[in-house]
Every structure is written in structure tokens, then in C-alpha cells.
Write an enzyme that holds these catalytic residues in place. Structure first.
Site, short mmCIF file in Angstrom:
data_model
loop_
_atom_site.label_atom_id
_atom_site.label_comp_id
_atom_site.label_asym_id
_atom_site.label_seq_id
_atom_site.Cartn_x
_atom_site.Cartn_y
_atom_site.Cartn_z
N ASN A 1 5.43 1.86 14.21
CA ASN A 1 5.80 0.92 13.15
C ASN A 1 7.26 1.17 12.81
OD1 ASN A 1 6.12 -0.61 10.88
ND2 ASN A 1 4.60 0.47 9.64
N CYS B 1 10.53 0.73 9.01
CA CYS B 1 10.66 1.79 8.01
C CYS B 1 12.08 2.36 8.06
CB CYS B 1 9.66 2.89 8.30
SG CYS B 1 9.59 3.30 10.03
N ASN C 1 4.90 -7.52 12.23
CA ASN C 1 4.36 -6.99 10.97
C ASN C 1 4.36 -8.09 9.89
OD1 ASN C 1 3.53 -5.05 9.00
ND2 ASN C 1 4.52 -3.47 10.24
N ASN D 1 -1.34 4.07 14.89
CA ASN D 1 -0.11 3.49 14.36
C ASN D 1 0.68 4.62 13.70
OD1 ASN D 1 1.35 2.25 11.81
ND2 ASN D 1 1.02 0.52 13.18
N ILE E 1 0.85 -1.21 0.00
CA ILE E 1 0.00 0.00 0.00
C ILE E 1 0.88 1.25 0.00
CG2 ILE E 1 -1.81 1.26 1.27
CD1 ILE E 1 -2.78 -1.48 0.27
N GLY F 1 -6.44 -8.86 11.41
CA GLY F 1 -6.09 -8.03 10.26
C GLY F 1 -6.71 -8.53 8.98
N THR F 2 -5.96 -9.34 8.24
CA THR F 2 -6.41 -9.84 6.93
C THR F 2 -7.77 -10.53 7.00
OG1 THR F 2 -4.12 -10.02 6.22
CG2 THR F 2 -5.71 -11.35 5.01
C1 LIG Z 1 -3.65 -3.94 3.42
C2 LIG Z 1 -2.77 -3.90 4.65
C3 LIG Z 1 -2.31 -2.66 5.14
C4 LIG Z 1 -1.49 -2.60 6.28
N1 LIG Z 1 -1.06 -1.39 6.75
C5 LIG Z 1 -0.28 -1.34 7.86
C6 LIG Z 1 0.15 -0.08 8.39
O1 LIG Z 1 -0.20 1.01 7.90
N2 LIG Z 1 0.98 -0.10 9.49
C7 LIG Z 1 1.36 -1.28 10.10
O2 LIG Z 1 2.09 -1.24 11.10
N3 LIG Z 1 0.92 -2.47 9.64
C8 LIG Z 1 0.12 -2.52 8.56
N4 LIG Z 1 -0.32 -3.75 8.09
C9 LIG Z 1 0.04 -5.00 8.81
C10 LIG Z 1 -1.13 -5.48 9.69
O3 LIG Z 1 -1.47 -4.51 10.66
C11 LIG Z 1 -0.81 -6.81 10.40
O4 LIG Z 1 0.25 -6.61 11.33
C12 LIG Z 1 -0.37 -7.90 9.41
O5 LIG Z 1 -1.21 -7.88 8.27
C13 LIG Z 1 -0.38 -9.31 10.03
O6 LIG Z 1 -1.65 -9.64 10.53
P1 LIG Z 1 -2.78 -10.46 9.68
O7 LIG Z 1 -2.10 -11.68 9.13
O8 LIG Z 1 -3.84 -10.74 10.71
O9 LIG Z 1 -3.23 -9.53 8.61
C14 LIG Z 1 -1.13 -3.82 6.95
C15 LIG Z 1 -1.61 -5.05 6.46
C16 LIG Z 1 -2.41 -5.11 5.34
C17 LIG Z 1 -2.92 -6.45 4.84
#
Ligand SMILES: Cc1cc2nc3c(=O)[nH]c(=O)nc-3n(C[C@H](O)[C@H](O)[C@H](O)COP(=O)(O)O)c2cc1C
Length: 285
Positions: A123, A126, A187, A96, A68, A257-258
Site C-alpha cells: 500500500n 502512505c 485505493n 497488505n 480507519i 471490498g465495500t
Molecule cells: C473500511 C475499509 C478499510 C480499508 N483498509 C485498507 C487497508 O488497510 N489497506 C489498503 O490498501 N486498502 C484498504 N482499504 C481499501 C480497499 O481495500 C479497496 O481498495 C477500496 O475500498 C476500493 O474498493 P471497494 O470500492 O470495492 O471497497 C479499505 C477500505 C475500507 C472501506
């Protein structure tokens, strides 16, 4: 159900939090919010960020690859326009934060100290521009300095979100020593999808979803035996059984999350499955 834990002064009556980046910024209604302890926003940076050009998402077996690029409106617009709308959704809010230097993170921490939020999640996956683009999460010394400086400016819940590609143990110790309240583990995992063969085009992004659960579960298990900080697990939670497994492996809470992208009505289902298993195991008694 009598689930109750505290992380610092932050009280949780459900082990579920919504993970950053997977529910937007309050643009649409989310079903099942009564079953969660907090919403964690998408990464917010000092200045607005446009994000990456498409494609930004690719499906993988049992997972999702996203790139993203931290699209967000920047802290001032977030505080003025987005936060009031997110607050109206009901649950407590954890922001975040995305920064590219210690100064960026300190600036953001100061902006949120007096804002209506319960905490921040750093986070650290980065680049640290001050150190020539190396990632914060690659240096325990940088992470110590970062968390130490942020701690001086932010008195509420301070969570650090680890990158699974880093030396998580050294980074976790650095967070603990510098005064963080909790760790999010972890992450997404670096991954690649071939989007087209002719012309050859790839998507470099982060893998999330059920595919990463065994990897993150192991990190949580090992880390929880080494650090005292509470661990909030994030990685492939799809069912109540996943929540229970993470708690059994040492997590204090979990992020969803997902799963939300796959089933927007999934929070209630995950919570109810968790509740049933929690009671069956007689954990709350
Ligand atoms: C579309 C998308 C956008 C994400 N954006 C961020 C973000 O802005 N900051 C962050 O720390 N993690 C971000 N993540 C990571 C999620 O917060 C999470 O830690 C990661 O997807 C693992 O969890 P899950 O398997 O339950 O999705 C993002 C994940 C996805 C799929």
C-alpha cells in the site's frame, strides 16, 4: 466454469479476491470463500497501530468514507496469532503491507518471505518519512526504489496498490521496471463528510463503493493499454456485471471490498452473476 488465469506463479480459478480492510483479520466466519481466489489482509505494519479515534466511517451517496487509520496488531503479533487463524479460513493469503519508509517495507517483506503467504500487496498511499512526509505515490522515483528493494527480498507474488490521486501512469511504469508482478488499481479516493454542523466536525477519509466505480474503471481501461503488468481492479464491485466490465476494460482480476460491508453474504451472489454472464458471453470457450 473454466475461468483460469495466472499472475506469475499465482493461479486464479475465480476472478474474485477480497479487498484489504473490508473483512477484518479472520475474527469471524466469511460466507462464500469457496468462490474467491485469495484473501488480502488489512494493512500490516512493523509496529502495532491503534488507528484513528471515532468517527471512522460515514455514509455517502452510493459510497462509504472511511478513516480507519490502519489499525493493526503489528507484524509479530500478526504472524503469531492472526495468520494461523486466517489460514484456517481456506483461501490463499496475500498480506497488505503498510510502511512509512523503504526500510519498513523491506523489513516486512523479509518477515513474509518465509511465512505461509502467497504474496504481498504494497500500500503505497502512505507517507515516506525519509523524504519528509511526502507520499510514496507522489514520486515515481521513490516508488521505483521501493519496489526494487522489496523485490530483492521477496520472491513470491509482489503486487503494488496504486493511489488514484497519484500520477498513476508514471507510477505504474516505475513498478513495472522495478519488477512488480501486478498492480492493484486503485485505493480509495480522498473525500470528506460533514459529520456535524454544530459543533462543526468533518471526517477526512477515503471514498469507496459504487460511487468510485466509473473513476476506477477508466483508470483500469487507460492503464491496461499502457502497461504490461496484470491489473487487479479495486473499486465499487457490487455485481457480476461489474466484474465483467472490469475484465472487459483490461483487468485480470477484481477485488471485492465495500460490497462485503453492505452484504456479508454477497460473494456467492457476485460470483454466480459473473459466472452466468461469462458463459453467456462465451468468454471461457
Ligand atoms: C473500511 C475499509 C478499510 C480499508 N483498509 C485498507 C487497508 O488497510 N489497506 C489498503 O490498501 N486498502 C484498504 N482499504 C481499501 C480497499 O481495500 C479497496 O481498495 C477500496 O475500498 C476500493 O474498493 P471497494 O470500492 O470495492 O471497497 C479499505 C477500505 C475500507 C472501506
Amino acid at each position: 466454469m473454466n475461468f483460469y488465469v495466472k499472475i506469475g506463479d499465482f493461479e486464479l480459478r475465480s476472478p474474485l479476491l477480497l479487498a484489504s480492510g473490508t473483512w477484518g483479520l479472520g475474527e469471524k466466519e466469511i460466507s462464500g470463500l469457496e468462490y474467491i481466489s485469495a484473501l488480502i489482509t488489512k494493512g500490516v505494519s512493523k509496529d502495532p497501530m491503534p488507528g484513528n479515534p471515532p468517527p471512522r466511517l460515514a455514509e455517502a451517496p452510493c459510497g462509504l468514507i472511511n478513516s480507519i487509520g490502519l489499525e493493526n496488531p503489528g507484524v509479530e503479533t500478526f504472524l503469531k496469532e492472526y495468520l494461523p487463524r486466517i489460514k484456517k479460513l481456506g483461501p490463499k493469503v496475500i498480506v497488505n503491507l503498510h510502511g512509512e519508509s523503504i526500510e519498513d517495507f523491506c523489513y516486512l517483506a523479509e518477515r513474509f518471505e518465509n511465512a505461509d503467504v502467497s504474496g504481498i500487496e504494497l500500500n503505497i498511499s502512505c507517507p515516506n518519512v525519509r523524504k519528509g512526509g511526502i507520499h510514496f505515490s507522489e514520486s515515481a522515483k521513490d516508488v521505483f526504489e521501493l519496489v526494487n528493494e522489496v523485490r530483492k527480498r521477496f520472491s513470491k507474488l509482489l503486487i503494488v496498490k496504486l493511489s488514484p490521486r497519484s500520477n498513476v501512469f508514471d507510477i505504474a511504469f516505475a513498478c513495472e521496471e522495478a519488477g512488480a508482478d501486478a498492480l492493484t488499481v486503485a485505493n480509495t479516493y480522498p473525500a470528506l463528510a460533514v459529520v456535524s454542523l454544530k459543533p462543526f466536525k468533518v471526517l477526512l477519509g477515503g471514498l469507496s463503493g459504487p460511487a468510485i466505480k466509473p473513476l476506477t474503471l477508466r483508470l483500469v481501461y487507460e492503464l491496461s493499454q499502457k502497461v504490461k503488468l496484470p491489473i487487479i481492479a479495486s473499486g465499487g464491485v457490487m455485481t457480476g456485471r461489474d466484474v465483467v466490465e472490469y475484465l472487459a476494460c483490461g483487468a485480470t482480476a477484481v477485488q471485492v471490498g465495500t460490497a462485503l460491508l453492505i452484504d456479508p453474504l454477497g460473494i456467492k451472489k457476485i460470483y454466480k452473476e459473473f459466472e452466468e454472464l461469462y458463459q453467456e458471453l462465451e468468454w471461457g470457450s
